[in-house]
Design a protein around this motif. Structure first.
Motif, PDB file in Angstrom:
ATOM      1  N   TYR A  64     -10.260  -0.014   1.751  1.00 53.03           N
ATOM      2  CA  TYR A  64     -10.626  -1.564   1.698  1.00 53.03           C
ATOM      3  C   TYR A  64     -11.016  -2.061   2.985  1.00 53.03           C
ATOM      4  O   TYR A  64     -10.403  -2.893   3.743  1.00 53.03           O
ATOM      5  CB  TYR A  64      -9.264  -2.159   1.034  1.00 53.03           C
ATOM      6  CG  TYR A  64      -8.571  -1.632   0.039  1.00 53.03           C
ATOM      7  CD1 TYR A  64      -9.465  -1.669  -1.079  1.00 53.03           C
ATOM      8  CD2 TYR A  64      -7.572  -0.899   0.354  1.00 53.03           C
ATOM      9  CE1 TYR A  64      -8.526  -1.078  -2.211  1.00 53.03           C
ATOM     10  CE2 TYR A  64      -6.909  -0.193  -0.944  1.00 53.03           C
ATOM     11  CZ  TYR A  64      -7.523  -0.023  -2.089  1.00 53.03           C
ATOM     12  OH  TYR A  64      -7.073   0.389  -3.067  1.00 53.03           O
TER      13      TYR A  64
ATOM     14  N   ILE B 193      -5.620  -4.472  -3.021  1.00 49.37           N
ATOM     15  CA  ILE B 193      -5.401  -3.159  -2.830  1.00 49.37           C
ATOM     16  C   ILE B 193      -5.065  -2.424  -3.924  1.00 49.37           C
ATOM     17  O   ILE B 193      -4.718  -1.446  -4.236  1.00 49.37           O
ATOM     18  CB  ILE B 193      -4.422  -2.830  -1.663  1.00 49.37           C
ATOM     19  CG1 ILE B 193      -2.937  -3.347  -2.403  1.00 49.37           C
ATOM     20  CG2 ILE B 193      -4.532  -3.207  -0.193  1.00 49.37           C
ATOM     21  CD1 ILE B 193      -1.797  -2.659  -1.698  1.00 49.37           C
TER      22      ILE B 193
ATOM     23  N   MET C 199       0.926  -1.178  -0.009  1.00 51.56           N
ATOM     24  CA  MET C 199       0.114   0.010   0.032  1.00 51.56           C
ATOM     25  C   MET C 199       1.064   1.338  -0.092  1.00 51.56           C
ATOM     26  O   MET C 199       0.661   2.217  -0.737  1.00 51.56           O
ATOM     27  CB  MET C 199      -0.927   0.011   1.213  1.00 51.56           C
ATOM     28  CG  MET C 199      -1.951   1.166   1.482  1.00 51.56           C
ATOM     29  SD  MET C 199      -3.300   0.520   0.123  1.00 51.56           S
ATOM     30  CE  MET C 199      -3.187   1.828  -0.826  1.00 51.56           C
TER      31      MET C 199
ATOM     32  N   ILE D  37      -5.395   1.984   4.774  1.00 53.16           N
ATOM     33  CA  ILE D  37      -5.899   0.665   4.107  1.00 53.16           C
ATOM     34  C   ILE D  37      -7.324   0.532   4.332  1.00 53.16           C
ATOM     35  O   ILE D  37      -8.281   0.374   3.397  1.00 53.16           O
ATOM     36  CB  ILE D  37      -5.075  -0.649   4.352  1.00 53.16           C
ATOM     37  CG1 ILE D  37      -3.488  -0.118   4.064  1.00 53.16           C
ATOM     38  CG2 ILE D  37      -5.546  -1.491   3.671  1.00 53.16           C
ATOM     39  CD1 ILE D  37      -2.566  -1.110   4.644  1.00 53.16           C
TER      40      ILE D  37
END
Lengths: 217, 688
Positions: free
Chosen positions: B615, B485, B323, B611
């Protein structure tokens, strides 16, 4: 009795196949469908007998045993892992996993026979042949073994030589039997003192009338 | 449902439950050696004897099914006497070598002798001795210690599917042996060490290394394959001493494969513990400071044309670091990012399109299984054990379209050409009929099949055949997380294959390789490309790199990994980073600051918040998602009949930099893979 075997030994044949394929089929057909692996025991015995017969034909002094190749073959026929056949064969004392003499002498050494002098019989045979238990004579005719109870306790002490029982032994009789076998003479099987089956040693003690009527005595 | 009383407590259990299991439900401990939850019940150790009212003798509780109105006593005087008698028999031939035995301290026999045995020995005769055996490069045997419980025999036969062990002879001479010196040739052989209740089978690499009470136990996640097996890493000081499985019914039950268990010695070799920069004059890598390395990287990135920069994430990367790298690359205007370094050729829309949707435990509900382009025994050995378990219990029909595989269950081989997949779609007989009539069919598509040039066609076909039963089996730990991701080409960016091609043709100036080692970089990367490698092992990537940034391995960080089912799991930090190495996301964060585009998170929690904001499904730890699949696209193109299905990693033991650095894995590979190949070439050579 410790079982000796060496599956890498030089005497192991590389190949084995059943001669009487029909008989093999018949043996397998005795068991219900899906349970064919049960045939492993009669097949092992059959293989051992085939080896004995082949040896006899070839004039070899040795008797029946089960080579590793035969166990592999049986595993293949019955579609089971080789190790499972090996487990069965190494468990039972009646399967020989290395060459044995023409006459496999199996002494019973369990309690009743022991009490009746089995150890003397064993000692006499050992001394006479010059080998210990678990060994084979140099000429390949005799192998000596001690096994657990063979179920002929009434006629103790006793010995099994190949498929036959010899009962009511003494050291002298034992040596006589070995001599006769070696010389190729016929030896009567069963009791060596002349008693019938497992009747009392001093003749019938009960039901003597009936015994006479039947012609047993 | 039978109702019975155990030690005065009434309990109702399901029919078929044994007394031992019923007692376990009540929390009553019954000692045992031969009984194992996941193996068949031979009842040969006799340690679990209990008193059953009405029965003349104590009964073996593991093999006695519960019946109505049974009254069982597990701690009466009679039971205690029976157990101590059994223990005395077991100890007759067991050597008193606990002080030098590796099992000491975690030995069932030791513990139970202490709890249930007598206080001394009455045995004065000589003890039996059995010679050791060479059954595996990872298992050391001390057969004198064996108590003949036959757990190992049943394990290799039932779970591993390689029936080479057996109990030979009988009585005092009984011993465990292999059939004429064969090896336990299984990827699961290490589990024998856990299965053995005594010290007869112990771990060879761990031999005489540590005692269980000195070890710190860290519960974490494995990254050797895409399953995310639950493991426990045992640590002494700053050193990983061994890896053991942890119970997780939905993933690995209580097994792990040998690569997971024994590759840890690779964590101590070939490690990158300080930054390196390639010296312009000598052309060799030289040690440098973080300051220098990061300045060089930042400088290169700054001066390069942003469309000529590429970044890739390899097979062992965690979600957080990917990420951070994605955020950084996007912030500097680089769109060429990709996590599919093996060349996976599909761009999924929904999560369901690329997950193992049925779940690993879901295999046990399938009534027909079609494997496409995968050898589960090599790609995911634990998943393969689950298939075998289901096959053994329910005799589920299985077929394979793909490279021929030696699997440990019966299956129908339908060919190795994609054309076979196409004809399967149209077929109405044989396995195709079984599959179509199945209520719960399961198609397992190997990720290698998606690296083909005609991946879209294979994927489309598989989706059409499978319908709801569509599952992708990913081989590597980072892939699902990367796809989740969106570590994928951004707006018109290049994918991994394009980047490599561009690099060879000279159209790529800078390549950021984050843990990329599974590619032949000498061939795939052009001479003029400046390569930055971030990773933890001096493997293929570091050899080609111009700057090396030392990161950490999976045992050295707390990070999120997503397994092939889409289950996100958190790994724990077991040991500290080596030397100057830093956690991967921190390296990228530091680089971003150097570059002048500081990433907006200062600690791992802030990064995770970032994150989870985008997500949210990753925040649901240890939950198998019920992911949505997108609609099947009808015109997916043609298959390439000239290209057979292939496997990218033919050697199970050599799939990532950690196991390539491991001596134990090299030995396994030599014994099981290489020697086999040699024999095969010899045979085929002789046949010609």
């Amino acid at each position: 009795m410790k079982k000796h075997y060496d599956l890498h030994a030089d005497y192991q044949p590389t190949d084995f196949s059943f001669i009487d394929k029909k008989k093999v089929k018949e043996i397998i057909s005795r068991y219900p469908k899906g349970k064919q692996q049960s045939a492993v025991m009669p097949l092992l015995d059959f293989a051992q007998r085939q080896v004995a017969e082949e040896n006899k034909k070839a004039g070899s002094p040795y008797g029946g045993w089960i080579p590793r190749a035969a166990m592999d073959k049986i595993a293949e026929i019955l579609d089971m892992p080789e190790v499972k056949v090996y487990e069965v064969a190494s468990f039972y004392s009646m399967y020989n996993l290395e060459p044995v003499g023409k006459y496999l002498v199996q002494f019973c050494g369990t309690t009743p026979c022991h009490l009746c002098g089995a150890q003397d019989v064993i000692k006499a045979a050992e001394n006479y042949l010059g080998i210990s238990l678990g060994e084979t004579t140099v000429d390949g005719i005799f192998t000596l073994m001690e096994v657990e109870c063979l179920g002929a306790c009434v006629n103790a002490p006793m010995v099994q030589i190949n498929d036959d029982y010899y009962e009511d032994l003494t050291p002298e009789i034992m040596i006589q039997i070995l001599d006769d076998l070696k010389a190729g003479k016929k030896v009567s099987i069963g009791s060596q003192t002349g008693r019938r089956c497992s009747m009392s040693a001093c003749g019938p003690t009960t039901l003597s009338e009936q015994a006479k009527k039947c012609g047993v005595v | 449902m039978p109702k019975l009383t155990i030690d005065g407590i009434e309990i109702e259990v399901e029919a078929g439950t044994s007394i031992l299991q019923a007692a376990e439900q009540l929390g009553i401990e019954i000692p045992r050696f031969c009984y194992h939850d996941r193996l068949s019940v031979p009842a040969n150790c006799r340690m679990c004897l209990v008193e059953l009212e009405g029965a003349p003798k104590p009964v073996a509780s593991c093999a006695m099914a519960c019946g109505d109105n049974m009254v069982v006593k597990t701690s009466s005087e009679r039971v205690k006497k029976a157990r101590s008698g059994v223990m005395e028999f077991l100890l007759i031939n067991h050597p008193l070598d606990c002080p030098i035995c590796d099992q000491g301290g975690e030995c069932d026999l030791q513990d139970q002798a202490y709890a249930y045995g007598g206080d001394g020995s009455r045995y004065e005769e000589a003890k039996r001795a059995v010679s050791g055996k060479d059954i595996s490069p990872v298992i050391k045997t001390f057969m004198t210690r064996c108590i003949n419980c036959t757990r190992c025999v049943r394990f290799v036969e039932e779970i591993a599917g390689v029936p080479v062990l057996g109990q030979m002879n009988r009585g005092e001479d009984a011993k465990i042996d292999t059939f004429v010196g064969r090896m336990v040739e299984s990827e699961l052989s290490g589990n024998l060490v856990d299965v053995c209740p005594v010290g007869a089978l112990t771990s060879k690499p761990y031999n005489y290394k540590a005692r269980p009470w000195e070890l710190k136990k860290v519960e974490t996640i494995d990254v050797m394959d895409g399953l995310g097996c639950n493991i426990r890493v045992d640590v002494r000081g700053n050193e990983v001493m061994r890896v053991l499985p942890r119970l997780h019914e939905e993933i690995n039950e209580e097994w792990i494969d040998d690569k997971t268990r024994y590759s840890y010695d690779g964590l101590k070799k070939n490690r990158l513990d300080r930054p390196y920069v390639r010296d312009v004059s000598s052309g060799k890598l030289r040690e440098s400071s973080w300051e220098e390395a990061l300045s060089v990287v930042a400088g290169k990135l700054k001066e390069a044309d942003k469309s000529k920069i590429g970044a890739m994430a390899g097979n062992l990367c965690d979600v957080e670091a990917m990420m951070a790298l994605k955020d950084f690359m996007v912030s500097i205007g680089c769109n060429n990012i990709d996590c599919r370094v093996d060349g996976m050729n599909i761009l999924p829309e929904n999560r369901g399109d690329y997950l193992f949707n049925a779940g690993i435990a879901g295999i046990e509900e399938a009534d027909a299984i079609l494997l496409v382009g995968t050898n589960p025994r090599k790609d995911a050995a634990i998943l393969n054990a689950r298939i075998r378990k289901h096959w053994l219990n329910k005799n589920v029909p299985i077929a394979l379209i793909g490279e021929y595989a030696e699997l440990n269950y019966d299956y129908e081989y339908l060919g190795d050409n994609p054309a076979d997949l196409k004809s399967f779609k149209g077929a109405r007989t044989g396995f195709a009929k079984i599959f179509k009539d199945a209520k719960n069919p399961m198609l397992i598509l190997g990720s290698d099949a998606l690296t083909r040039s005609d991946a879209a066609a294979i994927y489309g076909l598989a989706r059409e055949i499978a319908g709801e039963g569509f599952n992708v089996l990913h081989k590597v730990a980072s892939r699902v997380g990367g796809l989740d991701i969106g570590f994928l080409p951004q707006k018109d960016g290049m994918n991994a294959i394009d980047m490599f091609e561009a690099s060879v043709s000279g159209a790529l100036d800078v390549l950021y390789l984050f843990g990329v080692d599974e590619v032949n970089l000498d061939l795939m990367v052009g001479r003029n490309t400046f390569v930055i490698y971030q990773g933890h092992h001096g493997d293929h990537g570091a050899m080609r790199a111009d700057v090396v940034l030392p990161g950490v391995a999976y045992t050295e960080k707390e990070a999120i990994y997503v397994n092939t089912e889409g289950r996100s799991q958190l790994s724990r930090k077991a040991v500290c980073a080596l030397g100057d190495a830093k956690e991967d996301w921190k390296i990228i964060r530091a680089l971003s600051e150097k570059y002048g585009r500081k990433l907006p998170y200062d600690n791992i929690l802030q990064l995770r918040e970032r994150i989870f904001a985008d997500y949210p499904f990753l925040a649901e730890f240890d939950v198998k998602p019920d992911a949505k699949m997108s609609k099947i696209i009808k015109n997916y193109g043609e298959i390439d009949k000239n290209q057979k299905f292939y496997s990218l990693t033919p050697d199970f033991y050599m799939t990532n930099p950690i196991c390539r650095s491991s001596k134990v894995m090299a030995e396994c590979s030599n014994r099981f893979v290489k020697s086999k190949e040699e024999i095969e070439t010899k045979i085929s050579g002789a046949a010609e």
